[in-house]
Structure formats: C-alpha cells, structure tokens
Design a protein around this motif. Structure first.
Motif, PDB file in Angstrom:
ATOM      1  N   LEU A   2       1.436   7.813  -7.002  1.00 51.51           N
ATOM      2  CA  LEU A   2       2.737   7.604  -6.863  1.00 51.51           C
ATOM      3  C   LEU A   2       3.197   8.224  -8.459  1.00 51.51           C
ATOM      4  CD1 LEU A   2       2.965   3.968  -6.001  1.00 51.51           C
ATOM      5  CD2 LEU A   2       3.992   6.407  -4.672  1.00 51.51           C
ATOM      6  N   ALA A   3       2.476   9.013  -8.879  1.00 54.88           N
ATOM      7  CA  ALA A   3       2.608   9.827 -10.524  1.00 54.88           C
ATOM      8  C   ALA A   3       4.386  10.347 -10.323  1.00 54.88           C
ATOM      9  CB  ALA A   3       1.543  10.469 -11.048  1.00 54.88           C
ATOM     10  N   GLY A   4       4.560  11.481  -9.333  1.00 56.74           N
ATOM     11  CA  GLY A   4       5.569  11.987  -9.413  1.00 56.74           C
ATOM     12  C   GLY A   4       6.633  11.147  -8.668  1.00 56.74           C
ATOM     13  N   LEU A   5       6.526  10.022  -8.801  1.00 62.80           N
ATOM     14  CA  LEU A   5       7.880   9.113  -9.081  1.00 62.80           C
ATOM     15  C   LEU A   5       7.625   8.509 -10.202  1.00 62.80           C
ATOM     16  CD1 LEU A   5       6.995   7.881  -5.147  1.00 62.80           C
ATOM     17  CD2 LEU A   5       8.495   9.651  -5.502  1.00 62.80           C
ATOM     18  N   LYS A   6       7.330   8.494 -10.823  1.00 64.25           N
ATOM     19  CA  LYS A   6       7.932   7.339 -11.617  1.00 64.25           C
ATOM     20  C   LYS A   6       8.995   7.275 -12.303  1.00 64.25           C
ATOM     21  CE  LYS A   6       5.195   6.726 -16.366  1.00 64.25           C
ATOM     22  NZ  LYS A   6       3.835   6.755 -16.952  1.00 64.25           N
ATOM     23  N   GLY A   7       9.731   6.980 -13.109  1.00 60.39           N
ATOM     24  CA  GLY A   7      11.000   6.554 -13.202  1.00 60.39           C
ATOM     25  C   GLY A   7      12.627   6.316 -12.009  1.00 60.39           C
ATOM     26  N   LYS A   8      11.766   6.394 -11.036  1.00 61.87           N
ATOM     27  CA  LYS A   8      12.636   6.498  -9.815  1.00 61.87           C
ATOM     28  C   LYS A   8      12.566   5.048  -9.019  1.00 61.87           C
ATOM     29  CE  LYS A   8      11.815  11.043  -9.236  1.00 61.87           C
ATOM     30  NZ  LYS A   8      12.569  12.236  -9.275  1.00 61.87           N
ATOM     31  N   SER A   9      13.531   5.364  -8.179  1.00 64.17           N
ATOM     32  CA  SER A   9      14.274   3.419  -7.964  1.00 64.17           C
ATOM     33  C   SER A   9      13.127   3.035  -7.199  1.00 64.17           C
ATOM     34  CB  SER A   9      15.839   3.329  -7.226  1.00 64.17           C
ATOM     35  OG  SER A   9      15.493   4.919  -6.470  1.00 64.17           O
ATOM     36  N   ASN A  10      12.914   1.763  -6.865  1.00 68.34           N
ATOM     37  CA  ASN A  10      12.359   1.328  -6.036  1.00 68.34           C
ATOM     38  C   ASN A  10      12.691   1.753  -4.389  1.00 68.34           C
ATOM     39  OD1 ASN A  10      10.648  -0.258  -7.946  1.00 68.34           O
ATOM     40  ND2 ASN A  10      12.273  -2.350  -7.684  1.00 68.34           N
ATOM     41  N   ILE A  11      14.037   2.069  -4.102  1.00 77.12           N
ATOM     42  CA  ILE A  11      13.858   2.187  -2.291  1.00 77.12           C
ATOM     43  C   ILE A  11      13.851   3.955  -2.277  1.00 77.12           C
ATOM     44  CG2 ILE A  11      16.112   3.614  -1.890  1.00 77.12           C
ATOM     45  CD1 ILE A  11      18.375   1.127  -2.952  1.00 77.12           C
ATOM     46  N   ARG A  12      13.185   4.371  -3.314  1.00 74.80           N
ATOM     47  CA  ARG A  12      13.132   5.435  -3.465  1.00 74.80           C
ATOM     48  C   ARG A  12      11.312   5.621  -3.427  1.00 74.80           C
ATOM     49  NH1 ARG A  12      16.210  10.287  -7.743  1.00 74.80           N
ATOM     50  NH2 ARG A  12      17.330  10.211  -6.879  1.00 74.80           N
ATOM     51  N   ILE A  13      10.919   4.683  -4.314  1.00 77.65           N
ATOM     52  CA  ILE A  13       9.108   5.098  -3.986  1.00 77.65           C
ATOM     53  C   ILE A  13       9.002   3.913  -2.598  1.00 77.65           C
ATOM     54  CG2 ILE A  13       7.782   3.125  -4.742  1.00 77.65           C
ATOM     55  CD1 ILE A  13       8.714   3.458  -7.512  1.00 77.65           C
ATOM     56  N   ARG A  14       9.124   3.200  -1.847  1.00 75.08           N
ATOM     57  CA  ARG A  14       9.280   2.448  -0.393  1.00 75.08           C
ATOM     58  C   ARG A  14       9.406   3.655   0.242  1.00 75.08           C
ATOM     59  NH1 ARG A  14      13.945  -2.545  -1.511  1.00 75.08           N
ATOM     60  NH2 ARG A  14      11.948  -3.781  -2.668  1.00 75.08           N
ATOM     61  N   LYS A  15      10.810   4.394   0.350  1.00 74.47           N
ATOM     62  CA  LYS A  15      11.174   5.663   1.697  1.00 74.47           C
ATOM     63  C   LYS A  15       9.643   6.512   0.478  1.00 74.47           C
ATOM     64  CE  LYS A  15      14.307   9.618   2.163  1.00 74.47           C
ATOM     65  NZ  LYS A  15      13.297  10.406   2.517  1.00 74.47           N
ATOM     66  N   TYR A  16       9.035   7.260   0.011  1.00 68.87           N
ATOM     67  CA  TYR A  16       7.942   7.512   0.282  1.00 68.87           C
ATOM     68  C   TYR A  16       7.033   7.086   0.541  1.00 68.87           C
ATOM     69  CZ  TYR A  16       4.399   9.927  -2.109  1.00 68.87           C
ATOM     70  OH  TYR A  16       3.019  11.065  -2.822  1.00 68.87           O
ATOM     71  N   ILE A  17       6.234   5.943   0.371  1.00 68.58           N
ATOM     72  CA  ILE A  17       5.476   5.619   0.988  1.00 68.58           C
ATOM     73  C   ILE A  17       6.147   4.539   2.350  1.00 68.58           C
ATOM     74  CG2 ILE A  17       4.458   2.894   1.100  1.00 68.58           C
ATOM     75  CD1 ILE A  17       4.707   2.763  -1.496  1.00 68.58           C
ATOM     76  N   ILE A  18       6.575   4.856   3.140  1.00 69.20           N
ATOM     77  CA  ILE A  18       7.197   5.133   4.574  1.00 69.20           C
ATOM     78  C   ILE A  18       6.748   6.455   4.823  1.00 69.20           C
ATOM     79  CG2 ILE A  18       9.187   4.406   5.941  1.00 69.20           C
ATOM     80  CD1 ILE A  18       9.618   2.181   4.302  1.00 69.20           C
ATOM     81  N   ASP A  19       7.151   7.319   4.541  1.00 71.84           N
ATOM     82  CA  ASP A  19       7.051   8.848   4.567  1.00 71.84           C
ATOM     83  C   ASP A  19       5.588   9.099   4.452  1.00 71.84           C
ATOM     84  OD1 ASP A  19       9.727   8.815   5.523  1.00 71.84           O
ATOM     85  OD2 ASP A  19      10.251  10.141   3.484  1.00 71.84           O
ATOM     86  N   LYS A  20       4.750   8.377   4.079  1.00 73.28           N
ATOM     87  CA  LYS A  20       3.656   9.028   4.070  1.00 73.28           C
ATOM     88  C   LYS A  20       2.901   7.882   5.697  1.00 73.28           C
ATOM     89  CE  LYS A  20       2.495  11.883   0.562  1.00 73.28           C
ATOM     90  NZ  LYS A  20       2.105  13.401   1.275  1.00 73.28           N
ATOM     91  N   GLY A  21       2.970   6.593   5.720  1.00 73.22           N
ATOM     92  CA  GLY A  21       2.806   6.537   6.578  1.00 73.22           C
ATOM     93  C   GLY A  21       2.909   6.858   7.943  1.00 73.22           C
ATOM     94  N   ARG A  22       4.293   6.956   8.205  1.00 80.55           N
ATOM     95  CA  ARG A  22       4.797   7.975   9.370  1.00 80.55           C
ATOM     96  C   ARG A  22       3.508   9.220   9.419  1.00 80.55           C
ATOM     97  NH1 ARG A  22      11.121   7.036   8.734  1.00 80.55           N
ATOM     98  NH2 ARG A  22      10.939   4.496   9.321  1.00 80.55           N
ATOM     99  N   ALA A  23       3.939   9.912   8.588  1.00 82.56           N
ATOM    100  CA  ALA A  23       2.732  11.263   8.767  1.00 82.56           C
ATOM    101  C   ALA A  23       0.881  10.543   9.114  1.00 82.56           C
ATOM    102  CB  ALA A  23       3.037  12.080   7.031  1.00 82.56           C
ATOM    103  N   ALA A  24       0.400   9.164   8.290  1.00 82.76           N
ATOM    104  CA  ALA A  24      -0.469   9.320   8.582  1.00 82.76           C
ATOM    105  C   ALA A  24      -0.376   8.675  10.748  1.00 82.76           C
ATOM    106  CB  ALA A  24      -1.018   7.901   7.589  1.00 82.76           C
TER     107      ALA A  24
END
Length: 86
Positions: A2-24
C-alpha cells in the motif's frame, strides 16, 4: 503493498484492495478447469481398475472438454502464469 496509496482516502484504499482481490480470483478460474480435468483423469483410472469402462470413457471425454475450455477461458480472461510463458 500500500506504499503507493499513502495519503489517499479510505475509499481509494478499499477500491485498490478489492481490485487486487478480483484480479487474484480471475487468475485462478482457468486453474479450476485444470483441476477438474485432473480429477476426471484420476477418477477414470479408478473406474478402469474396477472394470467399469463405460463411466471411465465418459470421464475421459469430460476431461477432454475441460482441457479445451481451460485454454480458451484463460485467453478470454487474458490471464497467464509463469509456466505458460516459458
């Protein structure tokens, strides 16, 4: 991770995690077809050993169809693994 998401909102972090899960999950779908193919092969060997050639033949044809679907699904989903790239 999550280093690239430092300072981002919680919504963006959740979206990032969900997108990574879907790709997996998307990457594992062709592996399910391969597992089904393997299972049908082993089960058909068991049927042959018990003298039931009819069911073994049916399972072999199912394995053939699963083998054909495996590669097509992988191409449709645009996924690959290290083994296929060599």
């Amino acid at each position: 991770m999550l280093a690239g998401l430092k300072g981002k909102s919680n919504i963006r972090i959740r979206k990032y995690i969900i997108d990574k899960g879907r790709a997996a999950v998307k990457k594992q779908i062709p592996n399910l077809f391969t597992f089904g193919n393997l299972f049908c092969g082993f089960l058909s060997v068991g049927y042959i050993m018990n003298g039931d050639a009819k069911n073994a033949t049916i399972l072999i044809f199912i394995a053939i169809m699963l083998d054909a679907l495996d590669s097509r699904v992988a191409r449709i989903l645009a996924v690959s693994n290290e083994f296929w790239n060599n």
